[in-house]
Design an enzyme around this catalytic site. Structure first.
Site, mmCIF file in Angstrom:
data_model
loop_
_atom_site.group_PDB
_atom_site.id
_atom_site.type_symbol
_atom_site.label_atom_id
_atom_site.label_comp_id
_atom_site.label_asym_id
_atom_site.label_seq_id
_atom_site.Cartn_x
_atom_site.Cartn_y
_atom_site.Cartn_z
ATOM 1 N N HIS A 106 35.010 -28.568 -11.010
ATOM 2 C CA HIS A 106 34.677 -29.982 -11.206
ATOM 3 C C HIS A 106 33.556 -30.179 -12.217
ATOM 4 C CE1 HIS A 106 31.658 -28.735 -8.181
ATOM 5 N NE2 HIS A 106 30.900 -29.655 -8.740
ATOM 6 N N HIS A 137 18.476 -31.215 -8.313
ATOM 7 C CA HIS A 137 19.321 -31.131 -7.116
ATOM 8 C C HIS A 137 19.389 -29.690 -6.636
ATOM 9 C CE1 HIS A 137 22.291 -29.894 -10.101
ATOM 10 N NE2 HIS A 137 23.275 -29.819 -9.227
#
Length: 317
Positions: free
Chosen positions: A115, A179
């Site tokens: 992805h 993140h």
């Protein structure tokens, strides 16, 4: 010929665990406007700098940089799947250009992208097969990792080669920002997990679904404030966006691996894809850049940012 850049965070959690509807609408609006810019630019070649999340690259042989000569998207987290229309001659020419610049890049005739690559192509171009593409993998999760300086120099070498082509070239950087999703580390892994990090290609549907379920559960815990994952760091993210906007790409050389992990989380190393893309654009000279969006989105365990840029000699799109 002109060169245009789009950099944007990606998230596998969109549609699985979303923030408030108005936040999703914000992100989708930013994505739609970016797609409109790409449509207007009408690229003849797309060079996408992207990471991987132990879906296509593993510790059996972990390159720092790899250019796909043939590539297939695996379709994890319901992302687009299938073969990419790789411009093979261009891919090999870019590899030669990188090697001639002392950047030891690998090539793959069987690259699998997840992805991290497919979502960017889908969002920005409307599919993974609309334009000829060259996927460029940058290791952003598997220590030891090359420095941001090396990522910039990779981009510089590719950008100088792209500038000599008689084509409209779209540069994409996919990843970041601050993140730290639940990605295992081989140094602390048991034998089962270590084997998956070494040779985990083509897992069973059950194994892939279990991994996706763990990520979704981690996102729910993170959004609820019940997580040991590294917190998002909007100040760090904004400082990086502003550095790139000012055209100070060489200053990214000072981002050490240790500082990135400490300040922004273990997966913030994906900002190498942005550094490489901006390095490629800067190879043609000064550029004009715009910060299009930033929001810390706990539900997606991501500082979500977006920028676009082009050579200063072009009118702003």
């Amino acid at each position: 010929m002109p060169i245009h850049l789009e950099c944007m965070s990606h998230t596998p959690l969109h549609g699985y665990f979303d923030p408030a509807p108005e936040v999703v609408a914000e992100v989708e609006r930013v994505q739609r406007v970016a797609r409109e810019r790409v449509d207007a630019f009408d690229p003849e070649l797309v060079i996408v700098f992207a990471p991987d999340h132990y879906n296509g690259f593993f510790y059996d042989v972990m390159p720092q940089f790899c250019i796909g000569v043939r590539a297939t998207a695996i379709g994890d987290f319901n992302s687009a799947a299938g073969p990419l229309p790789v411009a093979r001659d261009v891919a090999l020419a870019l590899a030669d250009a990188a090697l001639a610049s002392d950047i030891d890049v690998a090539v793959s005739y069987r690259m699998q992208v997840d992805h991290g690559c497919a979502q960017a192509l889908d969002v920005l171009t409307g599919g993974i097969d609309r334009y000829p593409v060259v996927p460029v993998f940058i290791n952003s999760v598997a220590p030891p990792m090359a420095s941001c300086r090396r990522a910039r120099l990779l981009g510089d070498a590719i950008g100088r080669a792209a500038a000599r082509m008689n084509r409209r070239v779209l540069l994409i950087g996919s990843g970041g920002m601050s993140h730290e999703p639940p990605v295992p580390e081989i140094a602390a892994a048991d034998d089962v997990v270590a084997e998956r990090l070494i040779a985990g290609r083509n897992p069973s549907p059950e194994s892939r679904n279990a991994r996706q379920s763990r990520t979704i559960a981690a996102a729910k815990a993170f959004a609820a404030g019940d997580s040991r994952l590294h917190p998002l760091n909007p100040a760090w993210d904004r400082a990086l966006l502003e550095l790139l906007e000012r055209g100070e790409i060489a200053a990214a050389d000072g981002l050490t691996n240790e500082a990135i992990t400490r300040d922004a989380g273990k997966s913030a190393h994906e900002i190498r894809t942005w550094v490489a893309a901006f390095g490629a654009l800067a190879a043609s000279g000064p550029y004009a850049a715009s910060i299009d969006y930033y929001r810390a989105i706990p539900e997606w365990i991501a500082g979500f940012g977006a920028m676009h840029a082009h050579e200063q000699t072009l009118s702003r799109r």
